[in-house]
Design a protein around this motif. Structure first.
Motif, short mmCIF file in Angstrom:
data_model
loop_
_atom_site.label_atom_id
_atom_site.label_comp_id
_atom_site.label_asym_id
_atom_site.label_seq_id
_atom_site.Cartn_x
_atom_site.Cartn_y
_atom_site.Cartn_z
N SER A 121 0.81 -1.23 0.00
CA SER A 121 0.00 0.00 0.00
C SER A 121 0.84 1.28 0.00
CB SER A 121 -0.95 0.01 1.19
OG SER A 121 -0.23 0.14 2.41
N HIS A 122 2.14 1.15 0.25
CA HIS A 122 3.02 2.32 0.23
C HIS A 122 3.00 3.00 -1.14
CE1 HIS A 122 6.39 4.90 1.18
NE2 HIS A 122 7.03 4.46 0.12
N ASN A 123 2.99 2.22 -2.22
CA ASN A 123 3.01 2.78 -3.57
C ASN A 123 1.80 3.66 -3.87
OD1 ASN A 123 5.49 1.77 -4.50
ND2 ASN A 123 4.59 -0.20 -4.99
N PRO A 124 0.56 3.16 -3.71
CA PRO A 124 -0.58 4.02 -4.03
C PRO A 124 -0.70 5.23 -3.10
CG PRO A 124 -1.33 1.85 -3.30
CD PRO A 124 0.15 1.78 -3.45
N LYS A 125 -0.30 5.09 -1.84
CA LYS A 125 -0.38 6.23 -0.92
C LYS A 125 0.55 7.35 -1.37
CE LYS A 125 -1.70 3.73 3.24
NZ LYS A 125 -1.24 3.19 4.52
N LYS A 126 1.78 7.00 -1.73
CA LYS A 126 2.73 8.02 -2.19
C LYS A 126 2.28 8.61 -3.52
CE LYS A 126 6.08 9.32 -0.72
NZ LYS A 126 6.31 10.51 0.10
N LEU A 127 1.80 7.78 -4.41
CA LEU A 127 1.34 8.27 -5.71
C LEU A 127 0.18 9.23 -5.52
CD1 LEU A 127 1.46 8.38 -8.72
CD2 LEU A 127 0.25 6.20 -8.82
N ALA A 153 -7.33 13.12 -6.82
CA ALA A 153 -6.25 12.15 -7.03
C ALA A 153 -6.79 10.73 -6.90
CB ALA A 153 -5.12 12.40 -6.04
N ILE A 154 -7.58 10.48 -5.87
CA ILE A 154 -8.16 9.15 -5.68
C ILE A 154 -9.05 8.78 -6.87
CG2 ILE A 154 -9.80 7.81 -4.29
CD1 ILE A 154 -8.70 9.40 -1.83
N SER A 155 -9.85 9.72 -7.32
CA SER A 155 -10.74 9.48 -8.45
C SER A 155 -9.96 9.08 -9.70
CB SER A 155 -11.57 10.74 -8.71
OG SER A 155 -12.30 10.62 -9.90
N PHE A 156 -8.92 9.83 -10.02
CA PHE A 156 -8.13 9.55 -11.22
C PHE A 156 -7.43 8.20 -11.11
CE2 PHE A 156 -4.45 10.11 -14.09
CZ PHE A 156 -5.14 10.35 -15.27
N LEU A 157 -6.84 7.94 -9.95
CA LEU A 157 -6.13 6.66 -9.76
C LEU A 157 -7.10 5.48 -9.79
CD1 LEU A 157 -3.52 7.73 -7.07
CD2 LEU A 157 -3.12 7.28 -9.50
N THR A 158 -8.33 5.70 -9.33
CA THR A 158 -9.33 4.64 -9.35
C THR A 158 -9.69 4.26 -10.79
OG1 THR A 158 -10.19 5.31 -7.21
CG2 THR A 158 -11.63 3.96 -8.56
N PHE A 159 -9.79 5.25 -11.69
CA PHE A 159 -10.00 4.96 -13.11
C PHE A 159 -8.92 4.00 -13.61
CE2 PHE A 159 -12.31 9.11 -13.97
CZ PHE A 159 -13.42 8.54 -14.55
N LEU A 160 -7.67 4.37 -13.31
CA LEU A 160 -6.53 3.60 -13.82
C LEU A 160 -6.46 2.22 -13.20
CD1 LEU A 160 -3.87 6.45 -13.82
CD2 LEU A 160 -5.30 5.68 -15.72
N PHE A 161 -6.65 2.16 -11.88
CA PHE A 161 -6.58 0.87 -11.20
C PHE A 161 -7.70 -0.05 -11.68
CE2 PHE A 161 -7.49 -2.00 -7.62
CZ PHE A 161 -6.25 -2.63 -7.55
N GLY A 162 -8.86 0.52 -11.91
CA GLY A 162 -9.97 -0.28 -12.43
C GLY A 162 -9.65 -0.90 -13.78
N TYR A 163 -9.02 -0.12 -14.65
CA TYR A 163 -8.62 -0.64 -15.96
C TYR A 163 -7.62 -1.77 -15.79
CZ TYR A 163 -6.55 -0.86 -20.62
OH TYR A 163 -6.09 -1.31 -21.84
N PHE A 164 -6.57 -1.52 -14.99
CA PHE A 164 -5.54 -2.54 -14.78
C PHE A 164 -6.13 -3.81 -14.17
CE2 PHE A 164 -2.63 -4.55 -11.76
CZ PHE A 164 -1.68 -5.04 -12.65
N SER A 165 -6.96 -3.66 -13.16
CA SER A 165 -7.57 -4.83 -12.49
C SER A 165 -8.46 -5.61 -13.45
CB SER A 165 -8.39 -4.39 -11.28
OG SER A 165 -7.57 -3.77 -10.34
N SER A 166 -9.26 -4.90 -14.22
CA SER A 166 -10.14 -5.57 -15.18
C SER A 166 -9.34 -6.34 -16.21
CB SER A 166 -11.03 -4.54 -15.88
OG SER A 166 -11.88 -3.91 -14.96
#
Length: 195
Positions: A121-127, A153-166
């Motif tokens: 979780s260190h990575n997403p927190k710092k990002l 920031a959370i909103s934008f990263l959630t878009f990206l993480f959702g794509y990667f996870s999917s």
């Protein structure tokens, strides 16, 4: 200081261990199996890492994306919202793809090794911190309308993480657009919402 050949050996052990743990799970993989696959002795693994758990923690630390994002935010930002978000999104997805095995291990072991979540979780927190600061500055420069930089920031990263996870879990049956098309659409939509 570690000699060059020792560093190469350690990297080979780490890569082998990551692939085996991704396929079989942390607990199912033995030091003996890692040693055989990496073509080293068990003693070599213990000399470099002491324990299997430390080996995994070292792999997670080595594959941290914080340094590359710190460099991105310090040297590559142009203060052009669309270009910057495209660069951030591309870098994020490239880094996540490069670290897919670590991500899968952390998902597999989240209940058996909850302390692993702390390392990962260190990575997403710092990002999130880097990106929230970027949004704060863009707001101050009057280049974006942002009321809460952390939430943006959370909103934008959630878009990206959702794509990667999917893509990771569902594959191309679910995601039909190329990564570039997704990033372009995501960034354009996002920019329209905050400018």
């Amino acid at each position: 200081m570690m000699q060059k050949s020792e560093a190469g050996t350690a990297d080979r052990i780490l890569q082998t261990a990551i692939e085996l743990m991704k396929d079989k799970g942390f607990k199912a993989v033995t030091i003996k199996e890692i040693a055989q696959s990496a073509q080293v002795s068990e003693m070599t693994i213990f000399r470099h890492f002491e324990t299997k758990k430390r080996l995994l923690e070292t792999a997670i630390e080595k594959h941290s994306i914080v340094t590359s994002f710190q460099n991105l935010f310090e040297t590559q930002i142009t203060w052009d919202l669309e270009k910057d978000l495209y660069l951030i999104a591309s870098t994020y997805l490239d880094q996540m793809e490069a670290n897919r095995s670590i991500f899968l291990i952390s998902v597999q072991e989240r209940t058996t090794m909850p302390e692993l979540s702390h390392h990962v979780s260190h990575n997403p927190k710092k990002l999130k911190q880097f990106l929230a600061h970027y949004f704060q500055v863009m707001s101050e420069k009057k280049k974006a309308k942002i009321e809460d930089p952390d939430k943006q920031a959370i909103s934008f990263l959630t878009f990206l993480f959702g794509y990667f996870s999917s893509l990771t879990f569902l594959g191309n049956q679910f995601i039909t657009d190329s990564k570039e098309d997704f990033i372009q659409h995501c960034v354009q939509t996002y920019c329209r919402g905050i400018t």
